[in-house]
Design a protein around this motif. Structure first.
Motif, PDB file in Angstrom:
ATOM      1  N   ILE A 161      39.417  42.908  25.650  1.00  0.00           N
ATOM      2  CA  ILE A 161      40.233  43.945  24.983  1.00  0.00           C
ATOM      3  C   ILE A 161      40.852  44.851  26.043  1.00  0.00           C
ATOM      4  N   SER A 162      40.038  45.225  27.042  1.00  0.00           N
ATOM      5  CA  SER A 162      40.540  46.119  28.093  1.00  0.00           C
ATOM      6  C   SER A 162      41.732  45.507  28.809  1.00  0.00           C
ATOM      7  N   LEU A 163      41.639  44.215  29.104  1.00  0.00           N
ATOM      8  CA  LEU A 163      42.715  43.559  29.855  1.00  0.00           C
ATOM      9  C   LEU A 163      44.009  43.499  29.042  1.00  0.00           C
ATOM     10  N   GLU A 164      43.838  43.284  27.747  1.00  0.00           N
ATOM     11  CA  GLU A 164      45.010  43.235  26.879  1.00  0.00           C
ATOM     12  C   GLU A 164      45.672  44.614  26.838  1.00  0.00           C
ATOM     13  N   ILE A 165      44.823  45.631  26.705  1.00  0.00           N
ATOM     14  CA  ILE A 165      45.349  47.005  26.651  1.00  0.00           C
ATOM     15  C   ILE A 165      46.043  47.357  27.966  1.00  0.00           C
ATOM     16  N   ILE A 166      45.433  46.955  29.061  1.00  0.00           N
ATOM     17  CA  ILE A 166      46.028  47.248  30.377  1.00  0.00           C
ATOM     18  C   ILE A 166      47.424  46.603  30.450  1.00  0.00           C
ATOM     19  N   ALA A 167      47.489  45.317  30.071  1.00  0.00           N
ATOM     20  CA  ALA A 167      48.777  44.603  30.161  1.00  0.00           C
ATOM     21  C   ALA A 167      49.833  45.237  29.265  1.00  0.00           C
ATOM     22  N   GLU A 168      49.379  45.798  28.140  1.00  0.00           N
ATOM     23  CA  GLU A 168      50.340  46.428  27.218  1.00  0.00           C
ATOM     24  C   GLU A 168      50.935  47.713  27.797  1.00  0.00           C
ATOM     25  N   HIS A 169      50.219  48.330  28.731  1.00  0.00           N
ATOM     26  CA  HIS A 169      50.640  49.657  29.194  1.00  0.00           C
ATOM     27  C   HIS A 169      51.162  49.725  30.610  1.00  0.00           C
ATOM     28  N   ILE A 170      50.653  48.919  31.517  1.00  0.00           N
ATOM     29  CA  ILE A 170      50.967  49.149  32.946  1.00  0.00           C
ATOM     30  C   ILE A 170      52.411  48.767  33.288  1.00  0.00           C
ATOM     31  N   THR A 171      52.855  49.272  34.429  1.00  0.00           N
ATOM     32  CA  THR A 171      54.138  48.818  34.967  1.00  0.00           C
ATOM     33  C   THR A 171      53.874  47.458  35.639  1.00  0.00           C
ATOM     34  N   PRO A 172      54.902  46.598  35.739  1.00  0.00           N
ATOM     35  CA  PRO A 172      54.658  45.237  36.240  1.00  0.00           C
ATOM     36  C   PRO A 172      54.086  45.188  37.652  1.00  0.00           C
ATOM     37  N   ASP A 173      54.358  46.213  38.440  1.00  0.00           N
ATOM     38  CA  ASP A 173      53.883  46.139  39.834  1.00  0.00           C
ATOM     39  C   ASP A 173      52.569  46.877  40.072  1.00  0.00           C
ATOM     40  N   ALA A 174      51.881  47.252  39.005  1.00  0.00           N
ATOM     41  CA  ALA A 174      50.564  47.890  39.190  1.00  0.00           C
ATOM     42  C   ALA A 174      49.535  46.813  39.536  1.00  0.00           C
ATOM     43  N   LEU A 175      48.659  47.154  40.480  1.00  0.00           N
ATOM     44  CA  LEU A 175      47.585  46.231  40.838  1.00  0.00           C
ATOM     45  C   LEU A 175      46.413  46.437  39.889  1.00  0.00           C
ATOM     46  N   VAL A 176      45.875  45.345  39.336  1.00  0.00           N
ATOM     47  CA  VAL A 176      44.692  45.449  38.481  1.00  0.00           C
ATOM     48  C   VAL A 176      43.505  44.846  39.241  1.00  0.00           C
ATOM     49  N   LEU A 177      42.575  45.701  39.578  1.00  0.00           N
ATOM     50  CA  LEU A 177      41.411  45.264  40.348  1.00  0.00           C
ATOM     51  C   LEU A 177      40.193  45.211  39.424  1.00  0.00           C
ATOM     52  N   ILE A 178      39.712  44.012  39.182  1.00  0.00           N
ATOM     53  CA  ILE A 178      38.526  43.854  38.317  1.00  0.00           C
ATOM     54  C   ILE A 178      37.282  43.970  39.187  1.00  0.00           C
ATOM     55  N   GLU A 179      36.464  44.988  38.898  1.00  0.00           N
ATOM     56  CA  GLU A 179      35.204  45.146  39.640  1.00  0.00           C
ATOM     57  C   GLU A 179      34.016  44.665  38.810  1.00  0.00           C
ATOM     58  N   THR A 180      34.263  44.522  37.518  1.00  0.00           N
ATOM     59  CA  THR A 180      33.199  44.062  36.626  1.00  0.00           C
ATOM     60  C   THR A 180      32.637  42.740  37.129  1.00  0.00           C
ATOM     61  N   THR A 181      31.316  42.587  36.985  1.00  0.00           N
ATOM     62  CA  THR A 181      30.698  41.291  37.279  1.00  0.00           C
ATOM     63  C   THR A 181      31.058  40.359  36.127  1.00  0.00           C
ATOM     64  N   VAL A 182      31.719  39.270  36.445  1.00  0.00           N
ATOM     65  CA  VAL A 182      32.225  38.414  35.368  1.00  0.00           C
ATOM     66  C   VAL A 182      31.751  36.970  35.544  1.00  0.00           C
ATOM     67  N   ALA A 183      31.900  36.196  34.486  1.00  0.00           N
ATOM     68  CA  ALA A 183      31.637  34.761  34.569  1.00  0.00           C
ATOM     69  C   ALA A 183      32.663  34.174  35.539  1.00  0.00           C
ATOM     70  N   PRO A 184      32.208  33.422  36.570  1.00  0.00           N
ATOM     71  CA  PRO A 184      33.166  32.938  37.570  1.00  0.00           C
ATOM     72  C   PRO A 184      34.307  32.129  36.938  1.00  0.00           C
ATOM     73  N   GLY A 185      35.514  32.505  37.263  1.00  0.00           N
ATOM     74  CA  GLY A 185      36.686  31.872  36.656  1.00  0.00           C
ATOM     75  C   GLY A 185      37.450  32.854  35.778  1.00  0.00           C
ATOM     76  N   THR A 186      36.802  34.000  35.463  1.00  0.00           N
ATOM     77  CA  THR A 186      37.383  34.949  34.503  1.00  0.00           C
ATOM     78  C   THR A 186      38.736  35.510  34.966  1.00  0.00           C
ATOM     79  N   THR A 187      38.827  35.910  36.223  1.00  0.00           N
ATOM     80  CA  THR A 187      40.070  36.570  36.656  1.00  0.00           C
ATOM     81  C   THR A 187      41.263  35.636  36.467  1.00  0.00           C
ATOM     82  N   GLU A 188      41.080  34.378  36.905  1.00  0.00           N
ATOM     83  CA  GLU A 188      42.232  33.463  36.825  1.00  0.00           C
ATOM     84  C   GLU A 188      42.387  32.812  35.450  1.00  0.00           C
TER      85      GLU A 188
END
Ligand SMILES: NC(=O)c1ccc[n+]([C@@H]2O[C@H](COP(=O)([O-])OP(=O)(O)OC[C@H]3O[C@@H](n4cnc5c(N)ncnc54)[C@H](O)[C@@H]3O)[C@@H](O)[C@H]2O)c1
Length: 560
Positions: A161-188
């Motif tokens: 949900i957070s990622l969707e909300i971020i994409a809905e709001h940010i400018t295209p050139d904002a860097l999104v840095l995920i620090e959350t510990t995630v299931a490997p493969g999540t970012t891509e």
């Protein structure tokens, strides 16, 4: 109807109403306008929990070589009844997390009140102002059984949900840095497609700039240093994202002394986090069987480990205590296994050691209940209805973090067996796992569900006065190596308890002199991995018999 969020101290905050949002965004726009004039980068930290709150302050405290702040930080927190209180607290310059590190409070206060480089908000519109978004929301692994991590699943809802909300709001050139510990493969394979789809809907042709760099934060006295002065691993989804994340981390983290490791793909950074925590969980779990071996064969595992530790190659071997808690070690291996099947689509079962380690760690504490039962039985006292004092609720020494602590399981199992539990912990005022066991950590996932007769535990309050807690206890369980418990005098303990009691050492807290004294005072002592206590008991018994013999010989001599 008005809704409220209540802080752990009991302060009540009204949740924002629809017309508060526009006003709040205006406030932020005005501040950001000024901050941009000062040449500062705008960073939004999403999720101001254990990690995000302190990370936000570390970023807000960043300065150039002339001491001028480099960043302005907006801590973003969803305004739920459970979490909204963190926002007004932060805006007063107060940490929304319990922190034993003396650096946390002054740092947050300094950034909010003096430097004015940190504010907190509830409106997602803040994301529109960001140059960098740091994602620190949780990603859980929900276990469906006790001691079987394979029966469970990743709970990525908050993150997705957070990622969707971020994409809905940010400018295209904002860097999104995920620090959350995630299931490997999540970012891509999860974050990138979610964000790209939203970007396309918004008519944005460029790809989202995404990177991953996990936190190695350790609650405790060095909370801030474990974020700022510690080695980082990072990786971006493309070259631009990689160079942006490297630049950002070089500015906010002490990379001169703790150099960055840049990996080729985010899945490598994500895997690094899962492997390093699974490694730790595994070396702790493997000692569980040696702990039992030690108990049954007169061996003191504590001394054995001390002997091994002198070898530089084995210097990080540590005693496992009554279970391996904290937020990360119990879940991270689960995220890795889940990813293998559900993100990458493999059917075979390659994971043997990682789940076994977590399962062992998740159930190790149950053995403490057996030791307590046996110690009381040796004193001819039944466990049912015994008054048992547990010393330490948190998962490690000298912190107040109770998440997945072995102590929780000890309380639950002993309660199920009919004992009356008392708890003392100088770092914990509220043990939410019990006080709010119907909703914490989530309404369906309290460990309560694996035990019977748990209802009364909502009334379990954490005693702050050790003497009061000890008075009348039939047993005392040393569960955590808090400094307050290391030098307790056995004579004082027994005197305060009112009579000899069962003493259970879960963490190598008692030295041999203390153990001997407890036996001399008529107590029964048992401990995880501490098989040598039987030897000490025999020695005390032999000394007592010798003394009695000498006494009766003396009496005979007197009477002749
Ligand atoms: N706590 C640790 O010791 C530690 C150490 C290393 C890594 N980590 C990792 O860091 C991550 C965060 O952990 P944490 O301990 O800070 O968790 P946490 O639960 O304390 O904090 C997460 C915060 O995110 C907020 N949040 C959730 N959804 C949101 C949304 N849509 N918008 C805004 N805010 C939202 C929550 O309300 C909460 O305040 C996890 O992946 C964890 O594994 C934690």
């Amino acid at each position: 109807m008005k809704q409220y969020s209540i802080s752990p101290d009991g302060e009540k905050f009204q949740l924002p109403e629809p017309n508060d949002y526009a006003r709040e965004f205006e406030r932020l726009k005005n501040i950001v306008h000024d901050q941009r004039d000062k040449g500062r980068e705008i960073v939004v930290v999403m999720g101001v929990g254990f990690v995000g709150a302190v990370m936000a302050a570390v970023v807000a405290d960043t300065e150039d070589e002339n001491g001028n702040p480099l960043k302005f930080v907006i801590g973003m927190q969803r305004p739920s009844t459970r979490s909204y209180w963190k926002i007004p607290l932060l805006n007063r310059g107060l940490p929304p997390v319990q922190a034993e590190d003396p650096e946390v409070l002054p740092m947050i206060r300094r950034c909010v009140n003096e430097k004015q480089t940190l504010t907190a908000t509830f409106t997602y519109d803040a994301l529109k102002l960001a140059d960098v978004v740091v994602v620190d929301v949780q990603c859980d692994y929900l276990k469906e059984s006790l001691g079987d991590v394979k029966n469970g699943q990743a709970d990525m809802a908050a993150l997705e949900i957070s990622l969707e909300i971020i994409a809905e709001h940010i400018t295209p050139d904002a860097l999104v840095l995920i620090e959350t510990t995630v299931a490997p493969g999540t970012t891509e394979q999860v974050a990138y497609p979610i964000m790209r789809k939203v970007f396309r809907k918004r008519g944005i042709e460029s790809d989202p700039l995404l990177a991953h760099s996990f936190e190695r934060v350790m609650p405790g006295k060095h909370y801030v240093a474990s974020i700022r002065d510690f080695w980082r691993v990072c990786s971006g989804t493309n070259e631009e994202a990689t160079s942006r994340v490297v630049k950002f981390l070089e500015e906010v983290i002490n990379t001169d002394d703790y150099p960055l490791t840049v990996l080729n793909r985010p899945i490598e950074s994500e895997t690094a986090k899962i492997v390093e925590n699974s490694y730790r969980a595994t070396i702790l779990a493997f000692l569980d069987e040696w702990s039992l071996f030690a108990e049954r064969n007169g061996v003191d595992l504590i001394k054995v480990l001390e002997a091994i530790r002198v070898r530089p190659t084995h210097s990080n071997i540590i005693f496992p205590g009554p279970g391996i808690g904290g937020y990360c070690l119990p879940k991270d291996g689960g995220l890795g296994m889940w990813a293998y099947r559900h993100i990458h689509g493999f059917e075979d079962d390659i994971f043997k050691i990682t789940p076994l380690a977590i399962n062992i760690n998740d159930t190790r504490a149950l053995h403490v209940a057996q030791l307590t039962r046996d110690a009381l039985r040796n004193m001819s006292r039944p466990l049912a209805a015994a008054e048992i004092l547990l010393l330490g609720a948190s998962y490690r020494e000298d912190v107040g973090d109770t998440r997945y602590s072995g102590s929780e399981l000890i309380v639950r199992r002993l309660t199920e067996m009919g004992a009356e539990l008392r708890v003392h912990d100088p770092y914990v005022q509220h043990w939410w796992e019990f006080e709010k066991q119907d909703e914490y950590p989530s309404p369906t996932h309290s460990l309560k569900r694996f035990f019977r007769s748990q209802g009364k535990l909502t009334d379990l309050h954490v005693e702050q006065d050790l003497s009061q807690a000890l008075c009348g206890s039939d047993a005392v369980i040393f569960a955590v190596r808090h400094k307050h418990y290391l030098d307790l005098d056995p004579d004082k303990v027994v005197e305060t308890a009112g009579s000899p009691l069962a003493v259970i050492d879960c963490f190598g807290i008692l030295d041999d002199t203390q153990i001997k004294r407890y036996f001399e005072l008529g107590c029964e002592v048992k401990g995880l991995g501490r098989g040598h206590v039987k030897r000490i008991k025999d020695q005390v018994r032999a000394e007592r018999e010798e003394m009695l013999l000498a006494l009766s010989a003396g009496r005979q001599a007197d009477s002749t």
